[in-house]
Design an enzyme around this catalytic site. Structure first.
Site, PDB file in Angstrom:
ATOM      1  N   CYS A  13     -19.132   6.671 -47.324  1.00  0.00           N
ATOM      2  CA  CYS A  13     -20.614   6.228 -46.275  1.00  0.00           C
ATOM      3  C   CYS A  13     -21.436   6.905 -47.285  1.00  0.00           C
ATOM      4  O   CYS A  13     -22.709   6.603 -46.987  1.00  0.00           O
ATOM      5  CB  CYS A  13     -20.234   6.932 -45.080  1.00  0.00           C
ATOM      6  SG  CYS A  13     -18.627   5.592 -44.456  1.00  0.00           S
ATOM      7  N   HIS A  48     -26.510   7.573 -42.039  1.00  0.00           N
ATOM      8  CA  HIS A  48     -25.371   6.283 -41.963  1.00  0.00           C
ATOM      9  C   HIS A  48     -24.774   6.659 -40.472  1.00  0.00           C
ATOM     10  O   HIS A  48     -25.316   7.272 -40.079  1.00  0.00           O
ATOM     11  CB  HIS A  48     -24.109   7.553 -43.021  1.00  0.00           C
ATOM     12  CG  HIS A  48     -22.447   6.857 -42.568  1.00  0.00           C
ATOM     13  ND1 HIS A  48     -23.032   5.122 -42.661  1.00  0.00           N
ATOM     14  CD2 HIS A  48     -22.032   6.609 -41.919  1.00  0.00           C
ATOM     15  CE1 HIS A  48     -21.616   4.939 -42.207  1.00  0.00           C
ATOM     16  NE2 HIS A  48     -20.869   5.941 -41.772  1.00  0.00           N
ATOM     17  N   ASN A  82     -19.799   0.461 -38.526  1.00  0.00           N
ATOM     18  CA  ASN A  82     -20.267   1.405 -39.686  1.00  0.00           C
ATOM     19  C   ASN A  82     -19.833   0.030 -40.928  1.00  0.00           C
ATOM     20  O   ASN A  82     -19.142  -0.416 -40.858  1.00  0.00           O
ATOM     21  CB  ASN A  82     -18.621   2.352 -39.293  1.00  0.00           C
ATOM     22  CG  ASN A  82     -18.827   3.014 -40.463  1.00  0.00           C
ATOM     23  OD1 ASN A  82     -19.325   2.983 -41.643  1.00  0.00           O
ATOM     24  ND2 ASN A  82     -17.934   4.956 -40.423  1.00  0.00           N
TER      25      ASN A  82
END
Ligand code: ACO
Length: 320
Positions: free
Chosen positions: A113, A245, A275
């Site tokens: 990420c 993020h 996500n």
């Protein structure tokens, strides 16, 4: 003459298929109430017939079109991904071939990420070393890495891609950066393990192909290490927006309190996409540009912060 990287276009691509929390509650023992209250996520997009390279190719096409740029002008294509189609060819080189950017070098980077922030940092160095133009893309099809029978992870992730065109300019736009990694905490989040089936290999393989995460460890890491990282980057300077993020709304709320920056400066969209790992920051940036919150060239100060598997994390402060 000295030259620096400037973001001159943004783009994103989301698969059409929407999977709501309600849909998931029919597939596993979960609920919209649990998912939304713990994470802020209400739905996510999932590919039905596209690979990561297909999403990234569409982002690349959009970026070139927006700036009326020919693929032959590109010097590099970097794709950040933890869900490539193959180990080789890389996603980036597949994109290079499809758009015909035959003079561009192309490679993927793997930093989960944090991938987009790592890739953007690296791309900016390439420009400082003489490259003129390149694409930095984050793209994921995490739906293929998820164990769809595991409610503790299946509800969190989604598919998508986003990216930027980076071009050489005379003004320094990347004002500060601080990237970090800690491999000693790597087992907190693992995915994509491939068993060694060679007849020569004698050990029992232990890893899992599916994404496994010690959620609480990652949560604590994000609130502690990532908040500290952001503080180090912004110091006492005023910033316009922070694009973190998009893993969990509660993480962002806690970080906002810790770094003492008003919550409304932290843009979010995990309610729509979940996500999307390396894709989350460039998708968020493209939405902010499309909605007019961020205008490229207006000298707004923006922080990009990634964190995740590795462990890896890092922030970049840019004037856009
Ligand atoms: N639906 C209903 N119940 C659930 C679900 C679900 N989807 N998932 C877990 N539960 C249950 C658990 O079984 C547990 O039940 P129990 O108390 O009876 O044992 C209870 O809910 C609490 O579970 P926890 O895991 O303790 O829940 P927590 O509040 O920690 O939230 C979460 C979990 C959302 C994953 C959180 O820890 C988190 O966001 N962590 C960070 C994740 C992250 O930021 N990742 C970023 C990196 S990703 C990358 O790099 C690819």
């Amino acid at each position: 003459m000295e030259q620096f990287g400037t973001i001159t276009a943004t783009a994103s691509v989301l698969p059409e298929k929407i999977i709501t929390n309600e849909d998931l509650s029919k597939m596993m023992d979960t609920s919209d109430e649990w998912i939304a209250s713990r994470t802020g996520i209400r739905q996510r997009r999932c590919v039905t017939d596209q690979e990561t390279s297909d999403l990234c190719y569409l982002v690349a096409e959009k970026l070139l079109k927006k700036r009326n740029t020919a693929a032959s002008e590109l010097d590099f294509i970097i794709v950040a991904t933890m869900s490539p189609d193959y180990a080789t060819p890389s996603v980036a080189v597949q994109v290079q071939g499809k758009i015909g950017a035959m003079t561009a070098i192309a490679f993927d980077i793997s930093a989960a990420c944090s991938g987009f922030v790592y890739a953007l940092s690296l791309a900016e160095k390439l420009i400082r070393c003489g490259s003129k133009k390149g694409l930095v893309i984050g793209g994921e099809t995490l739906s293929k890495l998820i164990d769809w029978s595991d409610r503790t992870t299946a509800v969190l992730f989604g598919d998508g891609a986003g990216g930027v065109l980076l071009e050489a300019g005379n003004e320094q736009k990347l004002l500060a950066e601080h990237l970090a990694a800690d491999g000693t905490r790597g087992t907190s989040l693992t995915a994509g393990y491939h068993h060694n089936a060679s007849p020569i290999y004698t050990e029992d393989s232990e890893g899992s192909f599916y994404l496994k995460m010690v959620g609480r460890d990652i949560f604590d890491f994000a609130v502690r290490d990532v908040a500290k990282n952001i503080k180090e980057i912004i110091k006492d300077e005023p910033v316009d927006y922070l694009l973190l993020h998009q893993a969990n709304l509660r993480i962002i709320e806690k970080i906002a309190r810790k770094v003492k920056v008003p919550q409304e400066k932290f843009l979010t969209n995990m309610d729509k996409y979940g996500n999307t790992s390396a894709a989350s920051i460039p998708i968020l940036l493209d939405e902010a540009v499309t909605s007019g919150r961020i205008t490229l060239g207006k000298k707004q100060k923006v922080v990009f912060t990634g964190y995740g598997g590795g462990l890896t994390w890092g922030s970049i402060l840019m004037e856009l």
